[in-house]
Design a protein around this motif. Structure first.
Motif, mmCIF file in Angstrom:
data_model
loop_
_atom_site.group_PDB
_atom_site.id
_atom_site.type_symbol
_atom_site.label_atom_id
_atom_site.label_comp_id
_atom_site.label_asym_id
_atom_site.label_seq_id
_atom_site.Cartn_x
_atom_site.Cartn_y
_atom_site.Cartn_z
ATOM 1 N N ASP A 125 0.639 -1.240 0.077
ATOM 2 C CA ASP A 125 -0.145 -0.220 0.124
ATOM 3 C C ASP A 125 0.874 1.415 0.143
ATOM 4 O OD1 ASP A 125 -2.437 1.320 -0.196
ATOM 5 O OD2 ASP A 125 -2.585 1.370 2.247
ATOM 6 N N GLU A 169 -5.560 2.795 -12.999
ATOM 7 C CA GLU A 169 -6.703 1.825 -13.224
ATOM 8 C C GLU A 169 -7.829 2.763 -13.745
ATOM 9 O OE1 GLU A 169 -8.028 -0.497 -9.623
ATOM 10 O OE2 GLU A 169 -6.412 -1.771 -9.854
ATOM 11 N N ARG A 184 -10.762 -4.097 -10.835
ATOM 12 C CA ARG A 184 -10.261 -3.059 -10.172
ATOM 13 C C ARG A 184 -9.627 -3.470 -8.841
ATOM 14 N NH1 ARG A 184 -15.666 0.670 -11.350
ATOM 15 N NH2 ARG A 184 -15.595 0.471 -13.559
ATOM 16 N N ASN A 185 -8.764 -2.655 -8.231
ATOM 17 C CA ASN A 185 -8.103 -2.885 -6.936
ATOM 18 C C ASN A 185 -7.467 -4.268 -6.769
ATOM 19 O OD1 ASN A 185 -9.185 -0.232 -6.105
ATOM 20 N ND2 ASN A 185 -11.206 -1.118 -6.003
ATOM 21 N N LYS A 186 -6.910 -4.784 -7.729
ATOM 22 C CA LYS A 186 -6.276 -6.036 -7.657
ATOM 23 C C LYS A 186 -4.727 -6.048 -8.292
ATOM 24 C CE LYS A 186 -10.515 -8.834 -7.900
ATOM 25 N NZ LYS A 186 -11.298 -9.693 -8.606
#
Length: 207
Positions: A41, A120, A189-191
């Motif tokens: 992160d 993204e 998304r978010n992967k």
């Protein structure tokens, strides 16, 4: 096998494109580093640092700054930064001097910095120029690709450059350019399945 091509060589806006820039062994090391950054992160909003137009950030992507993690004495630990030596091997520099007028100037550069960008859905970078003397972009994404867009466009001559895995593009930083919006389905998304860009900047500085 790596290929290096001069595009528009001899014209007003020459630039360099190289496919398969990293070897398969280098790719594995680069992915370990990218996956580490993404999992930890470490992504920061590009809007905090990108150029502005009328008070609005030109980029809404995410960024990572490896040089905040690795001091100069530990630079070799980063596969991404240690691989920059490829730009200083004799074969590449000899090609560069012939391919673009600015090549000789690049060969005397003595400063550099690195940024990793991640795009993204609906993220882009509107038309801008960079501050250093030379900009180098290298694109990575998980295959099979899960997005469309994310192409580079040199906006003054309106020349698009397709976002292609392990493709390197090099050009003088004063060229106006943009990144077209990345589009991807919600399920991806978010992967970490978006578009990673490794950006190296080079310039000459007299102490």
């Amino acid at each position: 096998m790596r290929t290096i091509t001069a595009v528009n060589s001899g014209e007003v806006f020459p630039f360099i494109v190289s496919d398969n820039w990293y070897s398969p062994e280098e790719e594995k090391l680069i992915w370990k580093e990218l996956d580490f950054y993404y999992r930890q992160d470490n992504l920061e909003p590009a809007a905090e640092y990108s150029a502005m137009h009328e008070g609005v950030p030109l980029s809404n992507s995410w960024r990572i700054y490896p040089q905040r993690i690795f001091s100069p004495s530990y630079k070799a630990i980063s596969s991404i930064m240690s691989s920059m030596k490829k730009f200083h091997d004799k074969e590449f520099q000899d090609f560069l001097k012939k391919a673009m007028p600015q090549g000789t100037q690049f060969c005397t550069s003595n400063k550099d910095s690195t940024i990793i960008s991640y795009y993204e859905d609906s993220q882009e970078y509107k038309t801008h120029h960079d501050q250093p003397q030379f900009t180098i972009l290298i694109w990575f994404y998980k295959e099979p690709i899960k997005f469309t867009g994310g192409d580079l466009v040199f906006t003054q001559p309106n020349i698009p450059v397709k976002c292609k895995y392990n493709r390197m593009v090099m050009f003088p930083s004063y060229y106006l350019h943009k990144v077209t919006p990345v589009l991807m389905d919600k399920e991806y998304r978010n992967k970490g399945l978006g578009r990673f860009t490794i950006t190296h900047f080079y310039w000459s500085h007299q102490d």
